[in-house]
Write a protein that holds these residues in place. Structure first.
Motif, PDB file in Angstrom:
ATOM      1  N   ASP A   1     -21.967 -13.043  90.607  1.00 60.84           N
ATOM      2  CA  ASP A   1     -21.811 -12.619  89.219  1.00 60.84           C
ATOM      3  C   ASP A   1     -21.381 -11.155  89.221  1.00 60.84           C
TER       4      ASP A   1
ATOM      5  N   ALA B   1     -23.367  -8.721  87.043  1.00 57.43           N
ATOM      6  CA  ALA B   1     -24.781  -8.438  87.341  1.00 57.43           C
ATOM      7  C   ALA B   1     -24.927  -7.007  87.860  1.00 57.43           C
TER       8      ALA B   1
ATOM      9  N   SER C   1     -27.631  -4.207  92.445  1.00 63.40           N
ATOM     10  CA  SER C   1     -28.672  -4.702  93.350  1.00 63.40           C
ATOM     11  C   SER C   1     -28.669  -6.232  93.412  1.00 63.40           C
ATOM     12  N   GLU C   2     -28.403  -6.894  92.278  1.00 65.60           N
ATOM     13  CA  GLU C   2     -28.323  -8.358  92.276  1.00 65.60           C
ATOM     14  C   GLU C   2     -27.062  -8.832  93.001  1.00 65.60           C
ATOM     15  N   GLN C   3     -25.957  -8.107  92.846  1.00 71.74           N
ATOM     16  CA  GLN C   3     -24.729  -8.447  93.556  1.00 71.74           C
ATOM     17  C   GLN C   3     -24.958  -8.347  95.062  1.00 71.74           C
TER      18      GLN C   3
ATOM     19  N   ALA D   1     -27.789  -8.600  96.633  1.00 67.65           N
ATOM     20  CA  ALA D   1     -28.691  -9.676  97.030  1.00 67.65           C
ATOM     21  C   ALA D   1     -27.931 -10.992  97.180  1.00 67.65           C
ATOM     22  N   SER D   2     -26.985 -11.261  96.283  1.00 65.42           N
ATOM     23  CA  SER D   2     -26.228 -12.512  96.382  1.00 65.42           C
ATOM     24  C   SER D   2     -25.303 -12.493  97.603  1.00 65.42           C
TER      25      SER D   2
ATOM     26  N   SER E   1     -27.530 -13.127 100.572  1.00 64.13           N
ATOM     27  CA  SER E   1     -27.905 -14.534 100.566  1.00 64.13           C
ATOM     28  C   SER E   1     -26.765 -15.403 101.100  1.00 64.13           C
TER      29      SER E   1
END
Length: 144
Positions: free
Chosen positions: A87, A90, A93-95, A97-98, A101
């Motif tokens: 995303d 986002a 930090s979320e980017q 994390a993805s 992952s």
């Protein structure tokens, strides 16, 4: 500078600092030791190349490597297109994390993941600079 047998003389011993040059037009082209060596190598280039090729044909890996390095271009890595849930709207930090992952699951190779992470980081820094610039402009406008 002096050696055990007296001063070390280099160059022309008749040369005195400040005197008029005995050769005002300089050294003629092609007489320097380097240019003589280059000329000699060029004259013998065919023989040298033939000897290296012969060694390579006999199985000498360093000769073969030398020849191949000159005629076959080095391979450059080419990243494959990757598909994973990402995303772009986002928070960074979320980017990140993805991306991590996707690397952990094997959907993205570690080197490609690193490149994507660097791109996200660069974009985040650009956005932060733009935000800071906008805040400074707003403060300056308030003070006017």
């Amino acid at each position: 500078m002096a050696g055990p047998d007296g001063p070390i003389v280099t160059g022309n011993p008749n040369w005195v600092k400040g005197m008029k040059s005995p050769n005002p037009s300089g050294r003629p082209p092609g007489v320097s030791p380097q240019s003589k060596l280059i000329q000699k190598m060029l004259e013998n280039a065919d023989g040298i190349l033939d000897a290296i090729i012969a060694k390579a044909m006999e199985g000498d890996s360093s000769s073969a490597s030398l020849i191949l390095a000159r005629i076959v271009p080095a391979l450059k890595s080419q990243a494959q297109t990757v598909q994973f849930d990402f995303d772009h709207t986002a928070p960074a930090s979320e980017q990140a994390a993805s991306i991590l992952s996707a690397i952990a699951s094997g959907a993205v190779s570690p080197d490609v993941g690193r490149q994507i992470m660097e791109a996200v980081n660069a974009l985040t820094q650009i956005k932060a600079g733009e935000l800071l610039e906008a805040r400074i402009a707003a403060l300056e406008e308030k003070q006017s």
